[in-house]
Motif scaffolding. Structure first.
Motif, PDB file in Angstrom:
ATOM      1  N   GLN A 322       0.809  -1.217   0.000  1.00 47.02           N
ATOM      2  CA  GLN A 322       0.000   0.000   0.000  1.00 47.02           C
ATOM      3  C   GLN A 322       0.845   1.272   0.000  1.00 47.02           C
ATOM      4  O   GLN A 322       0.311   2.374  -0.106  1.00 47.02           O
ATOM      5  N   ALA A 323       2.167   1.125   0.159  1.00 48.30           N
ATOM      6  CA  ALA A 323       3.062   2.285   0.168  1.00 48.30           C
ATOM      7  C   ALA A 323       3.079   2.945  -1.220  1.00 48.30           C
ATOM      8  O   ALA A 323       2.917   2.255  -2.235  1.00 48.30           O
ATOM      9  N   PRO A 324       3.274   4.255  -1.302  1.00 52.22           N
ATOM     10  CA  PRO A 324       3.564   5.179  -0.195  1.00 52.22           C
ATOM     11  C   PRO A 324       2.317   5.611   0.579  1.00 52.22           C
ATOM     12  O   PRO A 324       2.410   6.435   1.487  1.00 52.22           O
ATOM     13  N   SER A 325       1.163   5.080   0.208  1.00 50.88           N
ATOM     14  CA  SER A 325      -0.042   5.383   0.966  1.00 50.88           C
ATOM     15  C   SER A 325      -0.085   4.520   2.225  1.00 50.88           C
ATOM     16  O   SER A 325       0.839   3.748   2.498  1.00 50.88           O
ATOM     17  N   SER A 326      -1.154   4.649   2.990  1.00 50.08           N
ATOM     18  CA  SER A 326      -1.327   3.843   4.199  1.00 50.08           C
ATOM     19  C   SER A 326      -2.817   3.720   4.483  1.00 50.08           C
ATOM     20  O   SER A 326      -3.608   4.566   4.042  1.00 50.08           O
TER      21      SER A 326
END
Length: 354
Positions: A322-326
């Motif tokens: 899921q990076a760079p999101s979270s």
């Protein structure tokens, strides 16, 4: 027509007609048409709150205090709800649910709570926070795994043994990720049971067609409600071990078993109770979600998966996928409440247990 469009048609074909029929029935009844029923309850989306289920008070009280911390001093809220909210705010950056989650796989405190829940559920079978990945909903969680498995073309294209009937979104997800759906029929005359002979039959159909890599199991069954007993689960585990298949276990309705003489057994528990011949070998990914019937918080979009016996490099990919999101913070706090509910002696226990 593109592959994605075909997948969308699959989805519309399973959900939309049910919605239209429910709306038509409601409208005709309101206009005075005689019907053999008094009310239409639309459950086509699998959304308990939309169907009229009331939210669980403790969950909403904790989340309310997390969103508006001044409620921590509001005496009309139960003490344990305020204490839990204070604890959960303490694990948020800046004590705010509006902050980013610090990791791509979920808040470590929530991952630990998930493992503690799993160990209680499975009679002490070990669970490691590093095997947990939290995401914004079960669909996204499953999608990460399916994307990882996608490989090959034609005869080498990854195939997934899929129950019929199955969760309405599953065919679309397989199509979106370029995987081949390999159907196996659940036996209606046995309460929609999984049949070992049918699994072998389905596997034979893949010759020259695709390369089967996984089997998807829904237990308790979605949409059938069938609950597998220990013998059935053991048969599936042995089948997966013999054929080298990854077990994808949808266990999102594990808290909703009410049939007489029925009990909810997780695949992980049975796997580890079968001994090291299987517990050290079979690759298992299990899924749970806020959308489960006991919580019904579908719109919050929170889910987790636990991976067992996956290669460390694969596990690292999933935790970083899921990076760079979270994953969003608020659903994770709701997940923590789901896996760590009030216990006897807590002020909210009586109301929660009802």
């Amino acid at each position: 027509m593109s592959s994605l469009q075909e997948g969308d048609l699959t989805l519309r074909g399973t959900r939309a007609p049910s919605r239209l029929q429910a709306a038509r029935g409601t409208e005709e009844s309101a206009q005075g048409a005689e019907k053999p029923f008094q009310q239409v309850i639309d459950v086509s989306t699998g959304d308990p709150h939309r169907a009229g289920m009331k939210p669980v008070s403790f969950v909403r009280q904790v989340l309310a205090a997390c969103v508006y911390p001044k409620l921590l001093d509001e005496k009309s809220l139960p003490l344990d709800a305020r204490q839990r909210a204070n604890t959960l705010l303490g694990i948020c950056s800046g004590r705010s649910v509006g902050s980013y989650c610090a990791t791509a796989y979920g808040i470590p405190y929530v991952c630990k709570s998930v493992t503690e829940f799993i160990m209680r559920r499975d009679g002490g079978v070990s669970s490691n926070p590093e095997d947990i990945v939290i995401s914004s909903g079960s669909t996204k969680t499953l999608l990460m795994v399916l994307h990882l498995m996608a490989n090959g073309e034609g005869e080498t294209r990854t195939g997934v043994l899929t129950p019929m009937p199955c969760p309405h979104t599953l065919p679309t997800l397989l199509n979106m990720t370029g995987l081949t759906l390999v159907p196996y029929q659940l036996l209606e005359d046995r309460g929609w049971a999984v049949d070992l002979d049918e699994l072998h039959r389905a596997l034979r159909t893949t010759r020259g067609h695709c390369s089967p890599r996984a089997i998807y199991i829904s237990n308790p069954g979605n949409p059938t409600g069938h609950v597998q007993d220990r013998k059935s689960i053991e048969e599936v585990i042995r089948f997966a071990a013999t054929k080298g298949l990854v077990l994808l276990a949808d266990e999102m309705y594990q808290d909703s078993v009410y049939g007489q003489g029925k009990e909810s057994l997780s695949y992980k528990r049975v796997l580890f109770e079968m001994g090291k011949e299987y517990s050290k070998k079979v690759e298992l990914v299990s899924f749970h979600s806020l959308s489960s019937a006991c919580m019904g918080e579908c719109g919050l979009r929170g889910a987790y998966m636990e991976a067992v016996n996956l290669d460390p490099a694969v596990m690292k990919y999933l935790r970083d996928a899921q990076a760079p999101s979270s994953p969003p913070v608020l659903p994770q706090l709701a997940l923590e409440v789901m896996v760590n509910p009030p216990t006897p002696g807590d002020p909210s226990y009586k109301t929660y247990s009802q």
